[in-house]
Motif scaffolding. Structure first.
Motif, short mmCIF file in Angstrom:
data_model
loop_
_atom_site.label_atom_id
_atom_site.label_comp_id
_atom_site.label_asym_id
_atom_site.label_seq_id
_atom_site.Cartn_x
_atom_site.Cartn_y
_atom_site.Cartn_z
N GLN A 71 37.56 34.11 51.65
CA GLN A 71 36.23 33.63 52.00
C GLN A 71 35.33 33.59 50.76
O GLN A 71 34.55 32.65 50.58
CB GLN A 71 35.60 34.52 53.08
CG GLN A 71 34.28 34.00 53.63
CD GLN A 71 34.43 32.64 54.28
OE1 GLN A 71 35.31 32.44 55.12
NE2 GLN A 71 33.58 31.69 53.92
N ALA A 72 35.45 34.62 49.92
CA ALA A 72 34.66 34.64 48.68
C ALA A 72 35.03 33.49 47.78
O ALA A 72 34.17 32.86 47.15
CB ALA A 72 34.85 35.99 47.97
N VAL A 73 36.33 33.16 47.72
CA VAL A 73 36.78 32.02 46.93
C VAL A 73 36.19 30.74 47.48
O VAL A 73 35.67 29.89 46.74
CB VAL A 73 38.33 31.95 46.92
CG1 VAL A 73 38.79 30.63 46.29
CG2 VAL A 73 38.91 33.13 46.16
N ALA A 74 36.24 30.58 48.82
CA ALA A 74 35.71 29.37 49.45
C ALA A 74 34.21 29.20 49.20
O ALA A 74 33.72 28.08 49.07
CB ALA A 74 35.99 29.41 50.95
N ASN A 75 33.51 30.33 49.11
CA ASN A 75 32.05 30.28 48.90
C ASN A 75 31.67 30.21 47.42
O ASN A 75 30.49 30.15 47.08
CB ASN A 75 31.39 31.52 49.51
CG ASN A 75 31.52 31.54 51.02
OD1 ASN A 75 31.69 30.50 51.66
ND2 ASN A 75 31.43 32.73 51.61
N GLY A 76 32.67 30.24 46.54
CA GLY A 76 32.38 30.21 45.10
C GLY A 76 31.77 31.50 44.59
O GLY A 76 31.03 31.49 43.59
N ASP A 77 32.07 32.62 45.25
CA ASP A 77 31.46 33.91 44.90
C ASP A 77 32.40 34.78 44.07
O ASP A 77 32.30 36.01 44.10
CB ASP A 77 31.07 34.67 46.17
CG ASP A 77 29.85 34.07 46.84
OD1 ASP A 77 29.05 33.43 46.13
OD2 ASP A 77 29.72 34.21 48.07
N ILE A 78 33.34 34.19 43.36
CA ILE A 78 34.23 34.98 42.50
C ILE A 78 34.22 34.43 41.08
O ILE A 78 33.78 33.29 40.85
CB ILE A 78 35.68 34.99 43.01
CG1 ILE A 78 36.34 33.61 42.78
CG2 ILE A 78 35.78 35.39 44.45
CD1 ILE A 78 37.84 33.65 42.82
N HIS A 79 34.65 35.25 40.16
CA HIS A 79 34.96 34.72 38.84
C HIS A 79 36.19 35.44 38.30
O HIS A 79 36.53 36.54 38.71
CB HIS A 79 33.75 34.82 37.89
CG HIS A 79 33.65 36.07 37.09
ND1 HIS A 79 34.24 36.21 35.85
CD2 HIS A 79 32.99 37.23 37.32
CE1 HIS A 79 33.96 37.41 35.36
NE2 HIS A 79 33.20 38.04 36.23
N LEU A 80 36.89 34.76 37.41
CA LEU A 80 38.12 35.28 36.83
C LEU A 80 37.87 35.71 35.39
O LEU A 80 37.20 34.99 34.62
CB LEU A 80 39.23 34.22 36.86
CG LEU A 80 40.14 34.17 38.09
CD1 LEU A 80 39.32 33.99 39.36
CD2 LEU A 80 41.18 33.08 37.96
N LEU A 81 38.40 36.87 35.05
CA LEU A 81 38.28 37.41 33.69
C LEU A 81 39.68 37.74 33.21
O LEU A 81 40.37 38.58 33.79
CB LEU A 81 37.40 38.66 33.68
CG LEU A 81 37.30 39.45 32.38
CD1 LEU A 81 36.71 38.58 31.28
CD2 LEU A 81 36.45 40.70 32.57
N GLY A 82 40.13 37.07 32.16
CA GLY A 82 41.47 37.28 31.65
C GLY A 82 41.46 38.01 30.32
O GLY A 82 40.65 37.70 29.43
N THR A 83 42.35 39.00 30.19
CA THR A 83 42.47 39.73 28.93
C THR A 83 43.94 39.75 28.53
O THR A 83 44.73 40.50 29.09
CB THR A 83 41.91 41.17 29.05
OG1 THR A 83 42.33 41.92 27.92
CG2 THR A 83 42.36 41.85 30.34
N SER A 84 44.30 38.91 27.60
CA SER A 84 45.70 38.86 27.15
C SER A 84 45.80 37.86 26.01
O SER A 84 44.88 37.07 25.75
CB SER A 84 46.62 38.41 28.29
OG SER A 84 46.40 37.06 28.61
N GLY A 85 46.97 37.89 25.35
CA GLY A 85 47.20 36.92 24.29
C GLY A 85 47.26 35.50 24.81
O GLY A 85 46.93 34.54 24.10
N THR A 86 47.68 35.34 26.07
CA THR A 86 47.75 33.99 26.65
C THR A 86 46.37 33.35 26.72
O THR A 86 46.17 32.22 26.24
CB THR A 86 48.36 34.04 28.06
OG1 THR A 86 49.73 34.44 27.96
CG2 THR A 86 48.28 32.69 28.74
N VAL A 87 45.40 34.04 27.31
CA VAL A 87 44.09 33.42 27.49
C VAL A 87 43.36 33.25 26.16
O VAL A 87 42.64 32.27 25.96
CB VAL A 87 43.22 34.21 28.50
CG1 VAL A 87 43.83 34.17 29.88
CG2 VAL A 87 42.98 35.64 28.05
N THR A 88 43.53 34.20 25.23
CA THR A 88 42.87 34.05 23.93
C THR A 88 43.49 32.92 23.13
O THR A 88 42.79 32.19 22.41
CB THR A 88 42.92 35.36 23.14
OG1 THR A 88 44.28 35.79 22.98
CG2 THR A 88 42.12 36.46 23.83
N THR A 89 44.80 32.74 23.25
CA THR A 89 45.47 31.63 22.56
C THR A 89 45.00 30.29 23.11
O THR A 89 44.68 29.37 22.35
CB THR A 89 46.99 31.75 22.70
OG1 THR A 89 47.43 32.95 22.06
CG2 THR A 89 47.69 30.56 22.07
#
Length: 434
Positions: free
Chosen positions: A296-314
């Motif tokens: 439901q939070a996803v459907a309402n746009g009430d979430i955010h994603l935070l990535g910590t890894s070599g993948t996301v920084t690359t």
């Protein structure tokens, strides 16, 4: 690596900043300002940073012994090192990298005085025979010797040396850990998946966007992927966001690349990797009630994603068009998932040599980058979100925060004991006659 270093002041990104999507100038919201920086042996650039002191950080609802510094790894103090520079160290020996961070307390949290990173591929081939190879162990021990030497030179008073999925999984992990202790003097601690997730969240918590109600913090490692759901609208007694659920997927960039041959994988192989990870994510390790709430939070746009890894920084570095990876331009920025998809699509049609020639990747990561992209795509399609916040911080920073918190608690206890010592005059007592 050249042992010389220069102090750098970095202004941490504001936790509540939503900013604009990825921009490169240090003056924009979500970016950090760096005066000096240096390159690590594997091409990573790590600045001398002052990290936040952990206020508003997330920890599990209970505390255990894992938060206490492991003084077994404290190197012997040399002559004339001085008591003022009390440094602490965190070593993260992962399935792919060995990374060291040495820092001293500062008014803003802590200031990094030395760092080291080397790709060791400890988990190479682990997915097929459940054993650490001699070559992998030799590479890791060589890197740990350098870490131990730096810790001695920097007058480290407390340290924590952790290892993760590779040693959790390998049948000969005990043999390896005995070699490490004998040849480097360091005692490895096998970190549980829960503690790994919790410490990663603690390290990157200052980048959480408190305007959202829920946040998914994820760490794509070499041998596993950690997922942590946080409730940003509710806080515990310490003023920290509540941890709703966590999960550890038994798949990372090294294990996935081993199965699909990261050197030769093509577009169809990439899509197969995404499907495998998506199937793992579909088997939710939390309650149906919570899963409904998160959906439901996803459907309402009430979430955010935070990535910590070599993948996301690359991916962030490639998206920004950096000719060389620069932490100051990556840590804390927002990247639209449409731009993430554009980077991934471009990499998925390249061969190994073409990927190796891309700045921010290189030969040592060229066979791993698509596996990381596949894990990230599976996460994003499971919980659709418009953009991603990128953190070039995490487990090591979380460890340092716990070490320094423990030191402050010890100092307070010592002050209380001094005030309550036997020479203290009881209330109402008169001074003795001279």
């Amino acid at each position: 690596m050249d042992d010389s270093h220069e102090t750098v002041r970095v202004a941490p990104a504001s936790p509540g900043d939503t900013g604009q999507r990825a921009r490169t100038d240090a003056g924009v919201p979500g970016a950090t300002r760096v005066e000096k920086q240096h390159s690590l042996p594997d091409g990573e650039v790590t600045p001398r940073v002052r990290q936040p002191d952990g206020s508003g950080n997330v920890s599990s609802a209970h505390s255990d012994k894992s938060d206490k510094p492991r003084n077994k790894n404290r190197p012997r103090r040399g002559k004339n090192r001085g008591a003022q520079q009390r440094c602490h160290a965190a070593i993260d020996l992962g399935t792919n990298n060995c990374r060291l961070l040495i820092a001293k307390p500062s008014s803003s949290g802590f200031e990094v005085v030395d760092a080291f990173s080397r790709i060791v591929r400890l988990g190479e081939g682990l997915g097929t025979h459940n054993m650490l190879t001699e070559g992998a162990m030799d590479r890791a021990i060589s890197a740990l010797r350098i870490c131990a030497s730096k810790m001695r030179r920097r007058n480290v008073v407390s340290a924590r040396v952790v290892t993760t999925q590779a040693c959790r999984h390998a049948d000969n992990a005990d043999v390896f850990m005995e070699r490490v202790a004998r040849e480097t003097g360091l005692e490895l601690e096998v970190l549980s998946p829960e503690d790994e997730a919790r410490l990663a969240v603690l390290g990157c918590a200052p980048l959480l966007d408190r305007k959202a109600k829920r946040a998914l913090v994820f760490d794509i490692g070499g041998g596993s992927t950690e997922l942590v759901w946080l409730d940003l609208s509710d806080k515990n007694a310490n003023g920290e966001p509540e941890l709703l659920a966590w999960a550890s997927l038994p798949v990372g960039v090294v294990t996935l690349a081993d199965r699909y041959d990261g050197r030769t994988v093509n577009r169809s192989g990439y899509e197969a990797m995404v499907s495998e990870v998506k199937a793992l994510l579909d088997d939710r390790p939390w309650s149906d009630e919570l899963d409904t709430e998160l959906s439901q939070a996803v459907a309402n746009g009430d979430i955010h994603l935070l990535g910590t890894s070599g993948t996301v920084t690359t991916i962030a570095g490639i998206h920004l068009g950096l000719k060389r990876y620069d932490r100051s331009k990556v840590d804390g920025i927002w990247v639209d998932f449409a731009d993430v998809a554009a980077v991934t699509d471009g990499l998925s049609i390249m061969n190994f040599d073409e990927r190796a020639s891309v700045p921010c990747i290189g030969k040592e990561r060229a066979d791993l980058v698509l596996a990381g992209c596949a894990i990230l795509e599976a996460i994003q399609t499971s919980w659709p979100c418009e953009r991603l916040r990128v953190a070039d911080r995490g487990l090591r920073e979380g460890i340092l925060i716990t070490l320094m918190r423990e030191e402050r608690r010890n100092q307070k206890r010592k002050r209380r004991r001094r005030r309550g010592g036997r020479n203290r005059r009881p209330p109402g007592a008169k001074p003795a006659n001279k």
